[in-house]
Design an enzyme around this catalytic site. Structure first.
Site, PDB file in Angstrom:
ATOM      1  N   ASP A 260     -12.272   9.558  -2.920  1.00  0.00           N
ATOM      2  CA  ASP A 260     -13.575  10.242  -2.933  1.00  0.00           C
ATOM      3  C   ASP A 260     -13.481  11.490  -3.799  1.00  0.00           C
ATOM      4  O   ASP A 260     -14.453  12.236  -3.906  1.00  0.00           O
ATOM      5  CB  ASP A 260     -13.978  10.677  -1.512  1.00  0.00           C
ATOM      6  CG  ASP A 260     -13.085  11.789  -1.021  1.00  0.00           C
ATOM      7  OD1 ASP A 260     -11.854  11.653  -1.158  1.00  0.00           O
ATOM      8  OD2 ASP A 260     -13.604  12.813  -0.548  1.00  0.00           O
TER       9      ASP A 260
ATOM     10  N   GLU B 232       0.868  -1.191   0.000  1.00  0.00           N
ATOM     11  CA  GLU B 232       0.000   0.000   0.000  1.00  0.00           C
ATOM     12  C   GLU B 232       0.897   1.231   0.000  1.00  0.00           C
ATOM     13  O   GLU B 232       1.769   1.374   0.860  1.00  0.00           O
ATOM     14  CB  GLU B 232      -0.925   0.051   1.217  1.00  0.00           C
ATOM     15  CG  GLU B 232      -1.889   1.245   1.098  1.00  0.00           C
ATOM     16  CD  GLU B 232      -2.754   1.501   2.338  1.00  0.00           C
ATOM     17  OE1 GLU B 232      -3.773   2.195   2.189  1.00  0.00           O
ATOM     18  OE2 GLU B 232      -2.411   1.032   3.430  1.00  0.00           O
TER      19      GLU B 232
ATOM     20  N   ASP C 268      -3.156  11.913  -1.862  1.00  0.00           N
ATOM     21  CA  ASP C 268      -3.275  13.375  -1.866  1.00  0.00           C
ATOM     22  C   ASP C 268      -3.602  13.841  -3.287  1.00  0.00           C
ATOM     23  O   ASP C 268      -2.944  13.436  -4.237  1.00  0.00           O
ATOM     24  CB  ASP C 268      -1.972  14.008  -1.381  1.00  0.00           C
ATOM     25  CG  ASP C 268      -1.662  13.614   0.062  1.00  0.00           C
ATOM     26  OD1 ASP C 268      -2.606  13.575   0.878  1.00  0.00           O
ATOM     27  OD2 ASP C 268      -0.500  13.310   0.368  1.00  0.00           O
TER      28      ASP C 268
ATOM     29  N   LYS D 161      -3.695  21.478  -7.876  1.00  0.00           N
ATOM     30  CA  LYS D 161      -3.162  22.534  -8.756  1.00  0.00           C
ATOM     31  C   LYS D 161      -2.385  21.915  -9.922  1.00  0.00           C
ATOM     32  O   LYS D 161      -1.604  20.970  -9.716  1.00  0.00           O
ATOM     33  CB  LYS D 161      -2.225  23.449  -7.957  1.00  0.00           C
ATOM     34  CG  LYS D 161      -2.966  24.245  -6.890  1.00  0.00           C
ATOM     35  CD  LYS D 161      -2.078  25.278  -6.252  1.00  0.00           C
ATOM     36  CE  LYS D 161      -2.935  26.089  -5.298  1.00  0.00           C
ATOM     37  NZ  LYS D 161      -2.315  26.287  -3.990  1.00  0.00           N
TER      38      LYS D 161
ATOM     39  N   GLU E 241       5.035   4.452   3.542  1.00  0.00           N
ATOM     40  CA  GLU E 241       4.490   5.711   4.066  1.00  0.00           C
ATOM     41  C   GLU E 241       5.625   6.697   4.305  1.00  0.00           C
ATOM     42  O   GLU E 241       6.643   6.363   4.880  1.00  0.00           O
ATOM     43  CB  GLU E 241       3.707   5.419   5.367  1.00  0.00           C
ATOM     44  CG  GLU E 241       3.256   6.607   6.157  1.00  0.00           C
ATOM     45  CD  GLU E 241       2.442   7.635   5.375  1.00  0.00           C
ATOM     46  OE1 GLU E 241       1.445   7.273   4.746  1.00  0.00           O
ATOM     47  OE2 GLU E 241       2.848   8.827   5.402  1.00  0.00           O
TER      48      GLU E 241
ATOM     49  N   GLU F 242     -11.635   6.738   3.881  1.00  0.00           N
ATOM     50  CA  GLU F 242     -12.840   6.183   3.264  1.00  0.00           C
ATOM     51  C   GLU F 242     -13.994   6.184   4.262  1.00  0.00           C
ATOM     52  O   GLU F 242     -15.125   6.577   3.936  1.00  0.00           O
ATOM     53  CB  GLU F 242     -12.531   4.750   2.809  1.00  0.00           C
ATOM     54  CG  GLU F 242     -13.670   4.056   2.104  1.00  0.00           C
ATOM     55  CD  GLU F 242     -13.211   2.732   1.511  1.00  0.00           C
ATOM     56  OE1 GLU F 242     -12.039   2.353   1.681  1.00  0.00           O
ATOM     57  OE2 GLU F 242     -14.035   2.078   0.861  1.00  0.00           O
TER      58      GLU F 242
HETATM   59  N1  SAM Z   1      -4.404   5.761   2.740  1.00  0.00           N
HETATM   60  C1  SAM Z   1      -4.834   6.401   3.965  1.00  0.00           C
HETATM   61  C2  SAM Z   1      -6.336   6.460   4.015  1.00  0.00           C
HETATM   62  O1  SAM Z   1      -6.974   6.215   2.979  1.00  0.00           O
HETATM   63  O2  SAM Z   1      -6.899   6.702   5.088  1.00  0.00           O
HETATM   64  C3  SAM Z   1      -4.190   7.801   4.111  1.00  0.00           C
HETATM   65  C4  SAM Z   1      -4.559   8.811   3.064  1.00  0.00           C
HETATM   66  S1  SAM Z   1      -3.676  10.347   3.256  1.00  0.00           S
HETATM   67  C5  SAM Z   1      -4.639  11.464   2.358  1.00  0.00           C
HETATM   68  C6  SAM Z   1      -2.302  10.146   2.126  1.00  0.00           C
HETATM   69  C7  SAM Z   1      -1.078   9.475   2.776  1.00  0.00           C
HETATM   70  O3  SAM Z   1      -0.121   9.252   1.758  1.00  0.00           O
HETATM   71  C8  SAM Z   1      -0.398  10.347   3.841  1.00  0.00           C
HETATM   72  O4  SAM Z   1      -0.178   9.571   5.001  1.00  0.00           O
HETATM   73  C9  SAM Z   1       0.918  10.743   3.188  1.00  0.00           C
HETATM   74  O5  SAM Z   1       1.968  10.901   4.119  1.00  0.00           O
HETATM   75  C10 SAM Z   1       1.167   9.574   2.242  1.00  0.00           C
HETATM   76  N2  SAM Z   1       1.983   9.943   1.068  1.00  0.00           N
HETATM   77  C11 SAM Z   1       1.806  10.994   0.247  1.00  0.00           C
HETATM   78  N3  SAM Z   1       2.745  11.018  -0.713  1.00  0.00           N
HETATM   79  C12 SAM Z   1       3.542   9.934  -0.485  1.00  0.00           C
HETATM   80  C13 SAM Z   1       4.701   9.427  -1.132  1.00  0.00           C
HETATM   81  N4  SAM Z   1       5.217  10.046  -2.212  1.00  0.00           N
HETATM   82  N5  SAM Z   1       5.260   8.307  -0.642  1.00  0.00           N
HETATM   83  C14 SAM Z   1       4.743   7.684   0.450  1.00  0.00           C
HETATM   84  N6  SAM Z   1       3.652   8.121   1.109  1.00  0.00           N
HETATM   85  C15 SAM Z   1       3.055   9.228   0.649  1.00  0.00           C
END
Ligand code: SAM
Length: 219
Positions: free
Chosen positions: A156, A46, A120, A124, A71, A199
């Site tokens: 979403d 993941e 994320d 932009k 992560e 989610e």
């Molecule tokens: N997957 C989880 C959920 O659905 O509840 C967390 C979603 S959160 C919006 C996005 C996660 O992706 C954050 O914890 C962020 O630190 C991680 N993340 C973003 N860019 C990343 C990257 N380039 N490599 C590893 N993790 C990343």
């Protein structure tokens, strides 16, 4: 999601090098055979696990598979580790690193599934390259996945979903499953769906959950 720094998380991670690889040098190969008791099991990763609800649930449900939580944030890695230790999940490893280097951390064709959950959106236009479904990321997932391996994406965010479908289509990927309302349909995928933190929160607010499963196989 930017988590506030939690010193206990940093300390816990430092105490458990057998479970967490903390920002490894992408130039050095990782010997995963030494980190799992049986590395012949199918491997699932993941990307961006957040606090780890999804990946720890999967690891608990599927002892016959190995799992990686990749992560970026140390605090999140510490939270995943806390659950891993509490549940005794020997089939889960945590990799605290940037997914931009995923192809340095895993051997070619070593992985069965890559999950992207509520990535994320980077809305932009000037941040397009940071989206985890930008073509440079797709190329790296393709390297790491087995030829029939799956990329499974949930969000979403309608804008990111539309962008990701276009990006995958332009890359030549095949769509094996697409849903624009995962929580209100009858498919097998919907029935066995494992929720993530995001989610759960967004579905409770009434937002539809979009999902796509795609592969890179040349058909
Ligand atoms: N997957 C989880 C959920 O659905 O509840 C967390 C979603 S959160 C919006 C996005 C996660 O992706 C954050 O914890 C962020 O630190 C991680 N993340 C973003 N860019 C990343 C990257 N380039 N490599 C590893 N993790 C990343």
């Amino acid at each position: 999601m930017r988590l506030r720094n939690k010193p206990w998380a940093t300390k816990l991670v430092a105490e458990h090098p057998e479970s967490v690889l903390d920002r490894p040098d992408p130039k050095r190969k990782i010997d995963w055979t030494k980190r799992f008791s049986d590395f012949s099991k199918p491997l699932e990763i993941e990307v961006g696990s957040g606090k780890g609800q999804f990946i720890t649930t999967l690891a608990q449900q599927h002892p016959e598979k190995n799992f990686i939580a990749l992560e970026l944030q140390m605090t999140a890695a510490g939270m995943i580790l806390r659950t891993k230790l509490a549940k005794g999940l020997t089939n889960l490893q945590i990799l605290c690193a940037d997914a931009a280097n995923i192809n340095c951390f895993f051997a070619p064709a070593s992985t069965n599934v890559i999950y992207l959950n509520f990535s994320d959106p980077w809305s932009k236009a000037r941040h397009e390259k940071r989206r985890l479904t930008y073509h440079t990321f797709l190329k790296k997932y393709q390297e790491v996945l087995q030829p029939s391996g799956q990329l499974e994406f949930k969000t979403d965010n309608a804008g990111l979903f539309a962008y990701s479908l276009k990006s995958m289509n332009n890359y030549g990927m095949n769509f094996d499953f697409v849903s624009v309302d995962l929580h209100h349909e009858q498919s097998e995928f919907a029935k066995t769906n494992v929720e993530t933190e995001y989610e759960h929160k967004f579905a409770a607010q009434g937002n539809p959950i979009y999902a796509v499963h795609a592969d890179f196989e040349v058909k």
